[in-house]
Design a protein around this motif. Structure first.
Motif, PDB file in Angstrom:
ATOM      1  N   GLU A 136       0.839  -1.200   0.000  1.00  0.00           N
ATOM      2  CA  GLU A 136       0.000   0.000   0.000  1.00  0.00           C
ATOM      3  C   GLU A 136       0.878   1.257   0.000  1.00  0.00           C
ATOM      4  O   GLU A 136       0.574   2.243  -0.683  1.00  0.00           O
ATOM      5  N   ALA A 137       1.961   1.193   0.751  1.00  0.00           N
ATOM      6  CA  ALA A 137       2.891   2.332   0.779  1.00  0.00           C
ATOM      7  C   ALA A 137       3.620   2.465  -0.552  1.00  0.00           C
ATOM      8  O   ALA A 137       3.856   3.573  -1.045  1.00  0.00           O
ATOM      9  N   VAL A 138       3.973   1.331  -1.138  1.00  0.00           N
ATOM     10  CA  VAL A 138       4.666   1.371  -2.428  1.00  0.00           C
ATOM     11  C   VAL A 138       3.744   1.951  -3.502  1.00  0.00           C
ATOM     12  O   VAL A 138       4.200   2.669  -4.404  1.00  0.00           O
ATOM     13  N   ALA A 139       2.441   1.691  -3.389  1.00  0.00           N
ATOM     14  CA  ALA A 139       1.495   2.290  -4.338  1.00  0.00           C
ATOM     15  C   ALA A 139       1.525   3.823  -4.233  1.00  0.00           C
ATOM     16  O   ALA A 139       1.541   4.526  -5.245  1.00  0.00           O
ATOM     17  N   VAL A 140       1.583   4.335  -3.007  1.00  0.00           N
ATOM     18  CA  VAL A 140       1.732   5.784  -2.819  1.00  0.00           C
ATOM     19  C   VAL A 140       3.038   6.254  -3.464  1.00  0.00           C
ATOM     20  O   VAL A 140       3.085   7.260  -4.176  1.00  0.00           O
ATOM     21  N   GLY A 141       4.108   5.488  -3.217  1.00  0.00           N
ATOM     22  CA  GLY A 141       5.415   5.829  -3.783  1.00  0.00           C
ATOM     23  C   GLY A 141       5.398   5.818  -5.302  1.00  0.00           C
ATOM     24  O   GLY A 141       5.983   6.698  -5.948  1.00  0.00           O
ATOM     25  N   MET A 142       4.730   4.833  -5.893  1.00  0.00           N
ATOM     26  CA  MET A 142       4.719   4.739  -7.355  1.00  0.00           C
ATOM     27  C   MET A 142       3.966   5.922  -7.968  1.00  0.00           C
ATOM     28  O   MET A 142       4.398   6.489  -8.979  1.00  0.00           O
ATOM     29  N   ILE A 143       2.868   6.314  -7.338  1.00  0.00           N
ATOM     30  CA  ILE A 143       2.106   7.457  -7.867  1.00  0.00           C
ATOM     31  C   ILE A 143       2.914   8.750  -7.748  1.00  0.00           C
ATOM     32  O   ILE A 143       3.063   9.506  -8.715  1.00  0.00           O
ATOM     33  N   THR A 144       3.456   8.995  -6.559  1.00  0.00           N
ATOM     34  CA  THR A 144       4.174  10.259  -6.346  1.00  0.00           C
ATOM     35  C   THR A 144       5.459  10.317  -7.177  1.00  0.00           C
ATOM     36  O   THR A 144       5.818  11.363  -7.717  1.00  0.00           O
ATOM     37  N   GLU A 145       6.140   9.188  -7.304  1.00  0.00           N
ATOM     38  CA  GLU A 145       7.386   9.179  -8.070  1.00  0.00           C
ATOM     39  C   GLU A 145       7.099   9.221  -9.578  1.00  0.00           C
ATOM     40  O   GLU A 145       7.916   9.739 -10.351  1.00  0.00           O
ATOM     41  N   ALA A 146       5.962   8.693  -9.997  1.00  0.00           N
ATOM     42  CA  ALA A 146       5.558   8.854 -11.403  1.00  0.00           C
ATOM     43  C   ALA A 146       5.263  10.328 -11.673  1.00  0.00           C
ATOM     44  O   ALA A 146       5.605  10.874 -12.735  1.00  0.00           O
ATOM     45  N   PHE A 147       4.647  10.996 -10.679  1.00  0.00           N
ATOM     46  CA  PHE A 147       4.365  12.426 -10.831  1.00  0.00           C
ATOM     47  C   PHE A 147       5.669  13.223 -11.017  1.00  0.00           C
ATOM     48  O   PHE A 147       5.763  14.088 -11.897  1.00  0.00           O
ATOM     49  N   ILE A 148       6.669  12.898 -10.181  1.00  0.00           N
ATOM     50  CA  ILE A 148       7.962  13.587 -10.310  1.00  0.00           C
ATOM     51  C   ILE A 148       8.553  13.343 -11.710  1.00  0.00           C
ATOM     52  O   ILE A 148       9.050  14.259 -12.361  1.00  0.00           O
ATOM     53  N   ILE A 158      -1.050   5.099 -14.883  1.00  0.00           N
ATOM     54  CA  ILE A 158      -0.513   4.535 -13.634  1.00  0.00           C
ATOM     55  C   ILE A 158      -1.426   4.889 -12.460  1.00  0.00           C
ATOM     56  O   ILE A 158      -1.816   4.043 -11.648  1.00  0.00           O
ATOM     57  N   GLU A 159      -1.751   6.166 -12.405  1.00  0.00           N
ATOM     58  CA  GLU A 159      -2.486   6.725 -11.276  1.00  0.00           C
ATOM     59  C   GLU A 159      -3.901   6.132 -11.182  1.00  0.00           C
ATOM     60  O   GLU A 159      -4.343   5.724 -10.097  1.00  0.00           O
ATOM     61  N   VAL A 160      -4.580   6.080 -12.319  1.00  0.00           N
ATOM     62  CA  VAL A 160      -5.951   5.550 -12.330  1.00  0.00           C
ATOM     63  C   VAL A 160      -5.956   4.103 -11.841  1.00  0.00           C
ATOM     64  O   VAL A 160      -6.747   3.708 -10.983  1.00  0.00           O
ATOM     65  N   TYR A 161      -5.020   3.318 -12.384  1.00  0.00           N
ATOM     66  CA  TYR A 161      -4.977   1.905 -12.009  1.00  0.00           C
ATOM     67  C   TYR A 161      -4.662   1.731 -10.524  1.00  0.00           C
ATOM     68  O   TYR A 161      -5.299   0.941  -9.824  1.00  0.00           O
ATOM     69  N   LEU A 162      -3.681   2.474 -10.024  1.00  0.00           N
ATOM     70  CA  LEU A 162      -3.262   2.286  -8.630  1.00  0.00           C
ATOM     71  C   LEU A 162      -4.309   2.806  -7.645  1.00  0.00           C
ATOM     72  O   LEU A 162      -4.556   2.183  -6.609  1.00  0.00           O
ATOM     73  N   PHE A 163      -4.936   3.934  -7.960  1.00  0.00           N
ATOM     74  CA  PHE A 163      -6.009   4.411  -7.069  1.00  0.00           C
ATOM     75  C   PHE A 163      -7.168   3.417  -7.071  1.00  0.00           C
ATOM     76  O   PHE A 163      -7.748   3.119  -6.032  1.00  0.00           O
ATOM     77  N   ALA A 164      -7.503   2.868  -8.247  1.00  0.00           N
ATOM     78  CA  ALA A 164      -8.603   1.901  -8.325  1.00  0.00           C
ATOM     79  C   ALA A 164      -8.274   0.637  -7.514  1.00  0.00           C
ATOM     80  O   ALA A 164      -9.142   0.051  -6.871  1.00  0.00           O
ATOM     81  N   THR A 165      -7.022   0.238  -7.515  1.00  0.00           N
ATOM     82  CA  THR A 165      -6.626  -1.012  -6.846  1.00  0.00           C
ATOM     83  C   THR A 165      -6.343  -0.812  -5.356  1.00  0.00           C
ATOM     84  O   THR A 165      -6.675  -1.653  -4.526  1.00  0.00           O
ATOM     85  N   TYR A 166      -5.730   0.316  -5.014  1.00  0.00           N
ATOM     86  CA  TYR A 166      -5.268   0.513  -3.628  1.00  0.00           C
ATOM     87  C   TYR A 166      -6.012   1.590  -2.851  1.00  0.00           C
ATOM     88  O   TYR A 166      -5.803   1.738  -1.648  1.00  0.00           O
ATOM     89  N   GLY A 167      -6.887   2.347  -3.531  1.00  0.00           N
ATOM     90  CA  GLY A 167      -7.532   3.464  -2.854  1.00  0.00           C
ATOM     91  C   GLY A 167      -6.507   4.527  -2.512  1.00  0.00           C
ATOM     92  O   GLY A 167      -5.358   4.477  -2.946  1.00  0.00           O
ATOM     93  N   LYS A 168      -6.931   5.506  -1.697  1.00  0.00           N
ATOM     94  CA  LYS A 168      -6.014   6.580  -1.337  1.00  0.00           C
ATOM     95  C   LYS A 168      -5.685   6.515   0.159  1.00  0.00           C
ATOM     96  O   LYS A 168      -6.579   6.395   0.988  1.00  0.00           O
TER      97      LYS A 168
END
Lengths: 342, 342
Positions: free
Chosen positions: A248-260, A275-285
């Motif tokens: 769940e933490a890595v999902a946060v990391g993947m979204i934020t690091e993709a943003f960077i 990336i973001e749509v898929y990860l939010f759909a799978t892991y929530g926020k």
């Protein structure tokens, strides 16, 4: 190091009969003691020593190591003994660390029972424990004698735990295999064939680790999503009840690091959104408050990829491709976390 | 691994200028802080971090490691930092262990300041700490980036400490160089040229360690005198005020283990007497009570060379020659200790 993906009922007896260990010790936690040990007990020497520890990341520390070393000592384990780590990442990382430091190192094998450990922690010889709340702050590199992966253990997991491990599967696709990503992202995560995904992830991880065992260079791409991911995980772990699972933490990391990466024009807006749509759909926020951003950023200072005072990231340079050793400023991290919070 | 025997004023600057470390940390104890650090302080980067610990084997434990890891963490040492271990065996073994486990390992160099550490502990990559009173029970094998030996540091030692280190010099002669032994045994120990003896011992140790770095076989001969030696040392350490120095314990080990070798007709009575006369003259006799023999023998069960329940010795097979992996019974150990007590 041999990694075998096979039923444990064949791989474990084959391994044990190929060696002549003076004693066998099995490390389990409350979960694997209940759900996994019964599946392998009959395959072990009758005199095996069991070490049972509590479940959870909060146990992954020196105090628990002291308990493990104490049992090893009381049973007079010599250098020709074997330690079997039956469990998830905590058991594998900590058990491997205890084995590697007991009498300057005895043999150990990893029998990962979580999806997370099967696709990530068990492969590659990174061992360690948390220290002063910092993840894997103490440890060594040491390869196990074997990694015995039985995908059937995944069935013992809760949905939440399975989803957590799945984040590392996604990570492996994202840094090395855009085609697989394009398969996976189109279906519900639970509809995947997990046996085949485990084999896919292990193959990627093994290839990268073999190229750079001590993480001098390319291996750092496996850390994509983990710089901010670890910081968020550590921050919430230290908040007690707000603890989240590693994936769940890595999902946060993947979204934020993709943003960077997108901010630096390394990936397109479409890729970021995918990336973001898929990860939010799978892991929530994950709930993070704006006021906590400073503390989270401060924790990235302890990241092992850093050089001097500079925080260095691995960043996507396209989906399926990843760079490393890229200095990122605090302002960029802040903007990325603000973007995540929304 | 590079071992250099040279003035520290040239070897240290040469080493430091060949690398680009993000930070330098120096580990010292009360002794080396006072007598040795002043000799190298001007050679270090001005911002170096000092970690000062208490002197003595009783400090070589996890509690002290925690203090060291804590300082490393508070100074945000990254993976590109260097640790300099300035001291005897305790500093080198424990500092090397802390460096090797911090963030899964940072570079370290050994600057041994005692004769004991110069001729033994600093060479060969054995690192570790005591645990539950058992010597070097936790540790790893990891080579330092360099070993910088300056024989001038020997002048900072007390006679007692110098004599302690000299036991390892004798050991090296006894297992590998009968000619040197025949030179050394004819003069008073203090009349030796220590610079030349250091070079002689380091050469023997390096040759053996290179042949067998992880102690799978031949390296075990370096442990001659140490099976009973360590047991006696550990036993007396745990008695508080009866603590003796390492070399004094090794002298007991060399006499008792030479006795066992003679009992098995591996060495002649003349050879045993030659060894015994010299070691008693140089080290005197350590007081051990007959009633303590059982506890001492029990401690040999924790020796790292053992296999299963069997205690395995390295035994001389002539002066200048040594075998290993030789099972020795409790009765033989008892007889040897009784012989020593006299």
């Amino acid at each position: 190091m041999s990694v075998q993906i096979a039923p444990i009922s064949t791989s474990l007896p084959t391994f044990l009969s190929s060696k002549n260990y003076s004693k066998v010790l099995v490390l389990v936690d409350e979960q694997t003691n209940k759900y996994c040990l019964p599946k392998i007990q009959s395959l072990l020497p009758s005199q095996f020593v069991k070490v049972l520890i509590k479940s959870g990341e909060s146990q992954k520390n020196l105090d628990t190591c002291i308990k493990i070393w104490d049992v090893m000592t009381r049973h007079n384990l010599d250098r020709h003994a074997l330690m079997i780590n039956l469990g998830g990442g905590v058991i594998g990382d900590m058990g491997g660390f205890c084995a590697s430091t007991y009498k300057r190192g005895i043999d150990f094998i990893q029998v990962p029972t979580t999806l997370l450990a099967q696709v990530d922690a068990s492969v590659g010889g990174k061992l360690g424990i948390d220290f002063q709340g910092l993840k894997n702050h103490l440890g060594v590199f040491q390869l196990p004698k074997a990694v015995l992966i039985d995908p059937a253990f995944i069935d013992t997991l809760s949905e939440k735990e399975k989803r957590s491990g799945f984040a590392e599967v996604i990570k492996h696709c994202m840094i090395r295999d855009v085609e697989k990503w394009n398969e996976v992202r189109l279906i519900d995560w639970q509809d995947n064939n997990f046996s085949s995904l485990v084999a896919h992830s292990v193959a990627i991880k093994q290839a990268v680790v073999e190229e750079d065992p001590k993480e001098a260079g390319i291996r750092k791409i496996l850390n994509w999503g983990h710089t901010l991911g670890h910081a968020v995980e550590t921050f919430l772990l230290n908040q007690g009840k707000r603890k989240i699972l590693h994936g769940e933490a890595v999902a946060v990391g993947m979204i934020t690091e993709a943003f960077i990466a997108h901010q630096r024009d390394l990936i397109s807006l479409e890729e970021l959104e995918e990336i973001e749509v898929y990860l939010f759909a799978t892991y929530g926020k994950v709930h993070i408050d704006e006021s906590e951003i400073g503390e989270i950023i401060a924790l990235t200072l302890q990241d092992k990829k850093n050089l001097g005072g500079e925080v260095r990231f691995s960043l996507l340079t396209g989906i399926g491709d990843c760079g490393y050793d890229i200095p990122v400023s605090k302002a960029e991290m802040k903007k990325a976390l603000q973007y995540y919070i929304g």
